[in-house]
Design an enzyme around this catalytic site. Structure first.
Site, mmCIF file in Angstrom:
data_model
loop_
_atom_site.group_PDB
_atom_site.id
_atom_site.type_symbol
_atom_site.label_atom_id
_atom_site.label_comp_id
_atom_site.label_asym_id
_atom_site.label_seq_id
_atom_site.Cartn_x
_atom_site.Cartn_y
_atom_site.Cartn_z
ATOM 1 N N TYR A 153 0.833 -1.204 0.000
ATOM 2 C CA TYR A 153 0.000 0.000 0.000
ATOM 3 C C TYR A 153 0.872 1.261 0.000
ATOM 4 O O TYR A 153 0.644 2.194 -0.767
ATOM 5 C CB TYR A 153 -0.893 -0.041 1.233
ATOM 6 C CG TYR A 153 -1.862 1.098 1.390
ATOM 7 C CD1 TYR A 153 -3.036 1.143 0.647
ATOM 8 C CD2 TYR A 153 -1.636 2.113 2.319
ATOM 9 C CE1 TYR A 153 -3.951 2.176 0.808
ATOM 10 C CE2 TYR A 153 -2.537 3.143 2.491
ATOM 11 C CZ TYR A 153 -3.698 3.169 1.732
ATOM 12 O OH TYR A 153 -4.600 4.190 1.899
ATOM 13 N N LYS A 157 1.085 4.111 -2.868
ATOM 14 C CA LYS A 157 0.670 5.472 -2.539
ATOM 15 C C LYS A 157 1.776 6.493 -2.795
ATOM 16 O O LYS A 157 1.510 7.636 -3.200
ATOM 17 C CB LYS A 157 0.202 5.538 -1.090
ATOM 18 C CG LYS A 157 -1.152 4.853 -0.852
ATOM 19 C CD LYS A 157 -2.229 5.394 -1.769
ATOM 20 C CE LYS A 157 -3.620 4.963 -1.351
ATOM 21 N NZ LYS A 157 -4.647 5.454 -2.297
#
Length: 289
Positions: A153, A157
């Site tokens: 993640y 991001k």
């Protein structure tokens, strides 16, 4: 402030995307509600309509190039133009890196990074031809600063920040402004992580007002806006003044010895483009002959 504007919000079938769709609609924008399921997309589109707004529902995975092209075509057919894209769709597959499979890593990167790239690419030419566009990437503190159990993640991001930086540069002369939103919100993705009192303060609706600054006519470009619980702050990728150590045999040892000087933030800057680093390095080398 958004009367006459049209917006696509991905992953808008609940949580933060739903809050974004309802907020932008409340400011006058027509909303295409995207979600991976028909029921979720239609439910939120109806919620927008019930509140007096205009909305279409479109079910498509952001990782499906053809489906996203068709979605953008549907918006153009309905409204003639697309002004705003909010890349919000995302998933979690949290595990420590030791326990994470490459499949888990790839899936998260595909949805967050490739999904945003696919959606941005689909609206890019219509925005470029019209000379106006506002694109918002959804980054995260997990990408900006790291977070245990979120290697996939966090990597995705932070990659979105890099995508934002370059698209903002390329889109500037065409009136396309690209920014990042780093939200902290209580959604299905954060359930079980925070206590009830914190979750209440971190309602998604307290993040969405940040969008107004990022998608309006006077929006900035290349900004990272952090938002949560009604608090707003800006994050920056900076470059310190650094130190020139030369190319002698002990250059590595000099870097170690002067580490504190290299990291000193007293004269740090926010570069206006990536080549600033190279320019500074060459200037430092020329200065000593």
């Amino acid at each position: 402030m958004l009367d006459g504007k049209t917006a696509i919000v991905t992953g808008a079938g609940g949580g933060l995307g739903r809050a974004h769709a309802l907020y932008l609609a409340s400011k006058g924008a027509k909303i295409l509600v995207n979600d991976v399921t028909v029921d979720a997309a239609e439910r939120i589109a109806q919620e927008v309509r019930d509140s007096g707004g205009t909305a279409l529902a479109y079910a498509a995975s952001v990782t499906d190039d053809a489906a996203i092209e068709a979605m953008v075509s549907a918006a153009l057919q309905a409204w003639g133009h697309i002004d705003i894209l909010v890349n919000n769709a995302g998933i979690l597959r949290d595990k420590s890196f030791a326990k994470m499979t490459i499949a888990d890593f790839r899936t998260v990167v595909d949805v967050h990074l490739m999904g945003a790239a696919i959606c941005s690419k689909a609206v890019w030419e219509p925005m470029r031809q019209r000379g106006f566009g506002r694109i918002v990437m959804t980054t995260s503190s997990s990408g900006l600063y790291g977070n245990f159990g979120q290697a996939n993640y966090g990597a995705a991001k932070m990659a979105l920040v890099g995508l934002m930086q370059t698209l903002a540069i390329e889109g500037e002369k065409y009136g396309i402004r690209v920014n990042c939103l780093a939200p902290t919100a209580a959604t299905g993705m954060t359930e079980g992580v925070l206590d009830a009192a914190s979750l209440k303060m971190l309602a998604p609706e307290r993040v969405s007002p940040a969008l107004l600054a990022l998608v309006g006519d006077d929006a900035p470009t290349r900004s990272i806006l952090c938002a949560g619980a009604g608090h707003f702050a800006a994050a920056n990728i900076t470059l310190t003044h650094g130190a020139y150590v030369g190319i002698a045999a002990d250059a590595g040892e000099q870097v170690v010895a002067r580490w504190d000087e290299i990291k000193d933030r007293d004269q740090e800057i926010v570069p206006t483009y990536g080549f600033v680093q190279a320019e500074r390095e060459v200037e430092a080398a020329k200065a000593v002959g």
